[in-house]
Design a protein around this motif. Sequence first.
Motif, mmCIF file in Angstrom:
data_model
loop_
_atom_site.group_PDB
_atom_site.id
_atom_site.type_symbol
_atom_site.label_atom_id
_atom_site.label_comp_id
_atom_site.label_asym_id
_atom_site.label_seq_id
_atom_site.Cartn_x
_atom_site.Cartn_y
_atom_site.Cartn_z
ATOM 1 N N ALA A 1 87.614 -18.985 89.750
ATOM 2 C CA ALA A 1 87.119 -19.285 88.245
ATOM 3 C C ALA A 1 85.468 -19.203 88.411
ATOM 4 N N GLY A 2 84.596 -19.398 89.281
ATOM 5 C CA GLY A 2 83.431 -19.207 89.385
ATOM 6 C C GLY A 2 82.797 -17.987 89.224
ATOM 7 N N ASP A 3 83.772 -16.898 89.451
ATOM 8 C CA ASP A 3 83.390 -15.423 89.361
ATOM 9 C C ASP A 3 83.430 -14.857 87.891
ATOM 10 N N LEU A 4 83.973 -15.730 87.266
ATOM 11 C CA LEU A 4 83.904 -15.464 85.557
ATOM 12 C C LEU A 4 82.741 -16.138 84.856
ATOM 13 N N LEU A 5 82.079 -16.726 85.775
ATOM 14 C CA LEU A 5 81.098 -17.440 84.806
ATOM 15 C C LEU A 5 79.858 -16.580 84.592
ATOM 16 N N VAL A 6 78.862 -16.897 83.603
ATOM 17 C CA VAL A 6 77.513 -16.267 83.564
ATOM 18 C C VAL A 6 76.747 -16.724 84.614
ATOM 19 N N ALA A 7 75.724 -16.010 84.683
ATOM 20 C CA ALA A 7 74.755 -15.988 85.907
ATOM 21 C C ALA A 7 74.323 -17.322 86.112
ATOM 22 N N TRP A 8 73.779 -18.124 84.854
ATOM 23 C CA TRP A 8 73.194 -19.197 84.982
ATOM 24 C C TRP A 8 74.150 -20.321 85.551
ATOM 25 N N GLN A 9 75.293 -20.097 84.760
ATOM 26 C CA GLN A 9 76.326 -21.126 85.367
ATOM 27 C C GLN A 9 76.806 -20.914 86.851
ATOM 28 N N GLN A 10 76.684 -19.727 87.243
ATOM 29 C CA GLN A 10 76.914 -19.487 88.665
ATOM 30 C C GLN A 10 75.974 -20.269 89.451
ATOM 31 N N PHE A 11 74.498 -20.060 88.964
ATOM 32 C CA PHE A 11 73.487 -20.802 89.470
ATOM 33 C C PHE A 11 73.793 -22.155 89.947
ATOM 34 N N ALA A 12 74.045 -22.797 88.762
ATOM 35 C CA ALA A 12 74.304 -24.302 88.531
ATOM 36 C C ALA A 12 75.205 -24.718 89.639
ATOM 37 N N LEU A 13 76.370 -23.719 89.506
ATOM 38 C CA LEU A 13 77.860 -24.241 90.364
ATOM 39 C C LEU A 13 77.283 -24.101 91.781
ATOM 40 N N VAL A 14 76.655 -23.101 92.179
ATOM 41 C CA VAL A 14 76.285 -23.029 93.512
ATOM 42 C C VAL A 14 75.249 -24.257 93.922
#
Length: 767
Positions: free
Chosen positions: A25-38
């Motif tokens: 599911a994380g691969d489907l997020l936009v860039a800033w959302q991936q940054f926040a998740l990591v």
Amino acid sequence: MPALLLTVIAVVLFVVGHIDLLSGAGDLLVAWQQFALVAMVLLNGSYLAVAASRILTSHGVHPRLWVMGAVVLYVLFMAVVGLRGCIVGGVPFWSELYYGLLMMVGESSRGACSPVPLAAQMAGFAGMGVLLAAAASVVAAMTSRQLAGLRANWARRVILVSGLEVDSLRVIRALLDDPNGCMVVVEEPDPEHHLLAQVRGSGAVVVRNILGGGERDRRRLKKLLTSGRGVIALERAYLLSSDDRRNVARAEHLRNVLRELKQQHDYLPPPRIIVRVDRYRQARHYVTEQLQDWAPGPESAESSHQPVSAFISVIGRHQLTAQMLAQHIAERGQPDHVVVVGRTDLAEAFCDDYSTQRAAAGLLAASIQGPNDMAVRMLEFQSTKASLPDVVRVDDVPGLDELVRLQDEHRRTSVVITTVLDEQGLASLEDAALKLDGGSIRIFVLNESTSGLSEFPMLGTLHTFGLSLGGRRIERTPDPEELFTRDPLVGVPPDVWLRSARLASDAYGISYGPNSWVDDDPEARESNMRALRHVLWYLTSNGFEWVASRDVGIRADPVPPDLLDSFVEKEHENWVQFKRHHRWVGTKAETTDKKARENHLLFPWKDLPEDRRKTARTNTLGSVELVLQVLAVQGIHPVRIAPRRYVRSGEVRLVRTVGDAGESWTTETGQEMQAKPGDHVLSDGTREWTIGPEELAKTYRPVSADIWARTGEVTAQLAYPGETVESREGPQTAEAGQWRVTDDAGNSWLVPADKFEANYRPKPAAQ
């Protein structure tokens, strides 16, 4: 927020983040959302790694390798799962594992597949963390000595330990479990010492050669004691070598270095130097000698600055074992008959501590207030302990007939054997034990292979015990309803000053439980130490000395009410400065708010309203009297310094002879003075006084027409503030630092400290 709640939140966020990563599911997020998740996963993972390190450290396990090993497994797991099905033509599982291993040496997984799954990227970030941690570990190992020195030099508060041995290792671990906000620094000159790895693994900082006699060692020691900030950072020093003479020498060296440092305020408790001396009689004599260190220096009792002094006391295997045994028998056995076998050093220690246990119980019983259930139970418990019988001492181990007689005549009997029995003696005692009732008689037998007290008796009635320096780990939290005092062999071993401060704390909170010191915060513990120091110093500065003795012939001299009254105001001011140092403020409210750190009595004495001044006087006087009672329980008594003979010196000027009408005048302190007709008025350049013609001829000799030299001897002793002296001119009231001088004709007068030092010399001892 409680640490447990923070940990739970971190675990939940960490798990939720990995569900997104591993499910794709994380691969489907936009860039800033991936940054926040990591970022969320990394932050919570770091917090959990730190928490795990602390838990491992608290259990005596070196955390670094365990945590790094867990992160390595995490990297491999995330790489295998994240790259699964992504590597074209690769061997399943092993290809993913190969790229996971490469990630820990800085290689990217971009060559495996593109785009790289977010889970695999997370593995790469964690792998980089492993690489950095490994590099940092190598650097730290290469510079460990220098880094340890820097950490120790800049710590705000320090506990210094010297003498690394098996016994002292337990004490070091106990200090790390209860550091009281301090950094524990261990001095060990041997870099190959076999216990160093355990010490470092427990979390202590290790330094080398700071207690040596060289000038370089002295400079490094001063940096450690002041922690680079110019104020005293040393809270305690433990000198724990099994070589008593080495410990005593190092204590003297440490005290001398402390005296060279910048003065400290007297509202801060002084450092404590705890010296290991295993033999009890030697330890007791050493403590008696150290009390002389409280003799007044050139500073007056009015000064708020004093040279850095130290509480110096001892711990040792004999006294700590005796304290443990006396406490166990007094609290858990509560016998009506106690027999101590042997004339050994351990027997002496047990008898003295048994008396201390009873005296402390009497003080605590008298301090209990309130109708709550705990107060009622505690009053009965402490009263029973205080009324325990005296010890009966015998030379030889009782035989079977004597033990049976003791069992029949007494409800509960405790027999303490302080000598090591040979094989034949132990066998005879075992035969006797089989014929005794363990419920009515308990026999404590010294065993060299045992440390502390065995948990279960042998043969129903034999309890083996051995010498120990303490430091056992605290295995459970005390039950709030429990009446027993904490075992002295558990946790940090108590010296006499810690026992005194702890007893004072327990006297305040005894109505609610027996171990209020354990629940006190570091500030409250410091305040108890501060009060001890102030009482010791003030009485010493005003004509008293402290004597450590349990001899029934030693009795404390009563502290004069005038001296207590003068001390009350100074003790209040001292307490106010201490509280303000810890960021408390005064309040106009009628009560104290601990959460807001506001106290309604926290004002200078002169600024207190009359009703609050009355309350402050009552509270302070009660606190001072409690300190004196606590010290008496420990066998430390204030004794008025006896007058001593001095030889007079110096010259004075004869100003005039009083006429037939006599003279009267008022001194700078407002006292009315009178001179008789025919008296001579003398002056030393700063003050004038009178003397009769006969006394002038006996105690002075003429040098010229108006210059006279002092001759003869006088008796003098340090006066206390408020003391009244009947002089020739009328009554004089002593101020702090003045001396009461009496000539052979019985005339007395007061002399300021500087004048006394300049004009009176101690009479040499007769050859």
